[in-house]
Design an enzyme around this catalytic site. Structure first.
Site, PDB file in Angstrom:
ATOM      1  N   ALA A  62     -40.150  85.396  29.886  1.00  0.00           N
ATOM      2  CA  ALA A  62     -38.783  85.660  29.433  1.00  0.00           C
ATOM      3  C   ALA A  62     -38.403  87.116  29.698  1.00  0.00           C
ATOM      4  CB  ALA A  62     -38.658  85.343  27.950  1.00  0.00           C
ATOM      5  N   GLY A 103     -43.205  81.903  30.321  1.00  0.00           N
ATOM      6  CA  GLY A 103     -42.221  81.097  31.028  1.00  0.00           C
ATOM      7  C   GLY A 103     -42.432  81.091  32.521  1.00  0.00           C
ATOM      8  N   GLU A 106     -44.785  78.381  33.129  1.00  0.00           N
ATOM      9  CA  GLU A 106     -44.101  77.105  32.903  1.00  0.00           C
ATOM     10  C   GLU A 106     -43.221  76.728  34.100  1.00  0.00           C
ATOM     11  OE1 GLU A 106     -43.590  76.486  28.195  1.00  0.00           O
ATOM     12  OE2 GLU A 106     -42.711  78.343  28.926  1.00  0.00           O
ATOM     13  N   GLU A 126     -47.613  83.386  24.438  1.00  0.00           N
ATOM     14  CA  GLU A 126     -46.588  83.306  23.393  1.00  0.00           C
ATOM     15  C   GLU A 126     -47.143  83.408  21.979  1.00  0.00           C
ATOM     16  OE1 GLU A 126     -44.787  81.330  27.001  1.00  0.00           O
ATOM     17  OE2 GLU A 126     -46.759  81.415  26.060  1.00  0.00           O
TER      18      GLU A 126
END
Length: 700
Positions: A62, A103, A106, A126
């Site tokens: 992020a 992310g 991901e 995270e």
């Protein structure tokens, strides 16, 4: 601005992520990825897509600049981006180098194929922010590397090199040479062999004994996680990946993610994450301020602090000249440094060659003259102003122009120390915390005349030696020790009022501190606190005396180093054991002071100790000693064992509610046994409470 670049290479489209420094997945980049995919799908000449980043990072996750802003919720959100990748009608290959975290991983898991350089850094970190992966990481990773390995990664947040996954389905190929060339070659193979679109969601996450494994995982993780809810939620999510259909598992992950975001623990961890990054920003010292070259360092004093300080620089490859007055002390210091490196080699944390290279960088000396070429000299001598004066006058004579002269003082006036030289602009405080080669915190004390380039150099150097540097102004004890004095004083006063040594420490440890104030005093050394108190008594005649602590010090009970302090210690054992002699001293002092002991609750113990930190912290902010409340929190999180899941004293007070803190302090102010005037709430605390704002929140 579109931060994803689209280009073509024959039949292959390349989407290159470009949002320095780590390709954070901000709104513009998310849009760029989706637009690039749409463009590739609409072009009949394109038969495959490669998504790649920079050498430094595929994507670090992020975009922290968007945390807490509406942009994080504007489509395409990250789950939408991953869905676009996974449902693409043309094969999508992630080409990964550098950081591929959170992310970013991901996104890669949403691609049909993944190729990577062997040293690419892979992580789902995270949990360190009190949350879990929220875009399918807990569901897709177990389908590729197995539930057990995936859970270990997700619960720990560990960073692993891509080569560690060789043989698993996470990577289809490890590329030794040019990554883009390797990715293009792999894409051509996918096209020529007409390979299928491998959607990770279609794979099955399996475990031979899921019921037994997840029961074991919950017991193990629960015992370690204690005050952190996120790790157990990670177990739930990975279990869903194994036991439920993909879409239901995604629902479990999403529900947990949303709930964890609202927990005080996650707020505290996210606060700490941003607070650490803010410490480097100094209001009147721009980031492009020129710095001085530090090619060699001098350290004066080969005791515990001096040797620990030296090791920091040796680890960073910076030569150190270690100066001591007597050969015996110098030999002890060198032996201590050697033992640290021998220990690291023995534990497999360092190779023998690396240890030797570090040791070769230290030059022992009995002469100040050997410091004449050093660009930085740090004194770590006895904490007494007369001793500091003689050291700095000598350094002023010996050191070359432009050399930075630093004091490791923990409490003394850096401006007065600077006045002993003809170059106060070159003098700064560098307060390391013991053990100096382990503790992360470095208080950088800015004197009235400290030059901006000296301050900028100190901050840059702190990063090089892997310290969290926090700038403090000049006052007695700076940020950390000035506040801890109030915390310790309340603990000592409660001893006189009726609490026991064990009750105080247990209450504070239950709150989350690694150790209570009295165990901490024994570890630090009672003689150090006693010396500071005696100086403060002389300078502040109205200061309330800490009679129990003083009496124990007069008896030679200085803590672990003497085998007795507030506790007693068996030879070779640091376990703190209750001591009836201490109880006798406390009763004796109560009698002398005419105090009838009363029952003190654990809540009062925690509130008086912690709110003492808060009130003094607010005064420090008022006086401009600290730049911001979050800096104070970083001092306490990295230097004093304040529980990370509570975010630091100032953040904790804001979580409790500043009006509630002010209210709780009212009965403390009425206690006749406390320091007169201390529990009068700081003006800033009262103002923020009345206005309903946080300490660092600007007024409207």
């Amino acid at each position: 601005m579109n931060t994803a670049h689209y280009e073509t290479n024959g039949e292959i489209a390349v989407i290159r992520l470009d949002n320095p420094p780590v390709n954070g997945l901000g709104l513009a980049l998310r849009r760029g990825i989706v637009e690039g995919l749409k463009q590739a799908e609409s072009d009949s000449n394109i038969r495959a897509v490669v998504v790649t980043g920079s050498q430094r990072a595929f994507s670090g996750g992020a975009d922290i600049a968007e945390f807490g802003t509406p942009k994080t919720m504007i489509e395409p959100v990250l789950t939408t981006v991953v869905n676009y990748l996974e449902t693409s009608s043309k094969p999508v290959i992630a080409a990964i180098s550098g950081a591929c975290m959170g992310g970013g991983l991901e996104v890669a898991l949403g691609c049909h194929y993944r190729v990577a350089t062997p040293d690419a850094q892979i992580s789902l970190p995270e949990v360190k922010l009190g949350i879990l992966p929220g875009a399918g990481g807990t569901q897709r990773l177990p389908r590729l590397i197995g539930a057990e390995h995936a859970l270990n990664m997700i619960v720990s947040g560990a960073i692993l090199p891509a080569k560690q996954f060789k043989g698993s389905a996470l990577f289809d190929e490890l590329v030794e040479g040019d990554l883009l060339e390797g990715a293009l070659a792999f894409a051509r193979k996918v096209i020529s062999d007409n390979l299928p679109l491998k959607r990770v969601r279609d794979l099955k996450a399996e475990h031979p004994n899921p019921e037994g494994f997840f029961m074991f995982a919950r017991n193990t993780v629960g015992a370690i996680a204690k005050n952190y809810p996120a790790p157990l939620k990670c177990v739930d999510a990975v279990e869903a990946a194994v036991t439920r259909p993909f879409d239901r598992g995604m629902e479990v992950e999403r529900e947990a993610f949303v709930n964890l975001l609202q927990t005080p623990e996650s707020r505290a961890l996210r606060h700490a994450f941003f607070a650490e990054r803010l410490t480097t920003k100094i209001k009147d010292v721009p980031s492009d301020t020129p710095t001085r070259d530090i090619r060699s360092v001098g350290v004066i004093g080969a005791g515990t602090m001096g040797t620990g300080i030296s090791i920091n620089f040796l680890n960073a490859g910076i030569p150190v000249t270690l100066v001591e007055m007597k050969q015996e002390g110098l030999d002890r210091g060198m032996d201590a440094i050697r033992k640290v490196y021998e220990g690291r080699v023995k534990k497999g944390k360092m190779t023998e060659d690396k240890a030797k290279a570090c040791l070769d960088l230290v030059t022992p000396s009995l002469s100040y003259d050997d410091l004449k070429d050093a660009e930085l000299v740090i004194e770590a001598v006895f904490e007494e102003m007369g001793v500091k004066e003689s050291v700095f006058k000598k350094l002023d004579e010996v050191c070359k122009p432009g050399a930075i002269l630093a004091s490791n003082t923990s409490t003394l006036d850096v401006d007065k120390i600077a006045s002993f030289t003809s170059r106060p602009q070159d003098v700064i405080g560098l307060h390391f915390f013991s053990p100096a080669n382990i503790m992360k915190l470095l208080e950088v004390v800015r004197g009235e005349k400290t030059a901006k380039d000296v301050l900028a150099t100190a901050m840059k150097l702190a990063k090089a030696i892997k310290k969290t540097a926090v700038v403090s102004g000049v006052c007695d004890g700076f940020i950390g020790n000035r506040m801890i004095n109030q915390y310790q004083r309340e603990a000592l006063l409660m001893l006189e009022e009726g609490a026991s040594v064990q009750q105080i420490d247990k209450a504070i440890e239950k709150f989350g501190f690694a150790m209570g104030p009295l165990r901490m005093a024994d570890m630090a050394g009672g003689d150090i606190g006693w010396a500071i108190r005696k100086r403060q008594y002389a300078e502040n005649p109205d200061m309330k005396k800490m009679v129990v602590a003083d009496r124990l010090s007069e008896m030679g009970r200085h803590g672990q180093k003497t085998g007795a302090g507030f506790y007693r210690y068996e030879p070779g054992n640091r376990n703190a054991l209750p001591d009836p002699e201490v109880d006798r001293v406390i009763d004796e002092v109560r009698g002398e002071l005419g105090i009838t002991p009363r029952k003190i609750s654990n809540r009062e113990i925690v509130e008086r100790c912690v709110y003492a930190l808060v009130n003094e912290g607010a005064r420090i902010l008022e006086e401009g000693i600290a730049q911001r409340a979050s800096d104070i929190d970083m001092v306490y999180l990295t230097g004093y064992g304040f529980p990370v899941f509570r975010g630091g004293p100032m953040h904790y007070a804001e979580e409790v509610g500043l009006p509630n803190v002010v209210r709780a302090m009212e009965p403390f102010a009425e206690n006749p046994h406390t320091q007169p005037g201390f529990w009068e709430p700081a003006d800033l605390l009262v103002k923020c409470a009345a206005e309903g704002r946080r300490f660092d929140e600007k007024t409207a």
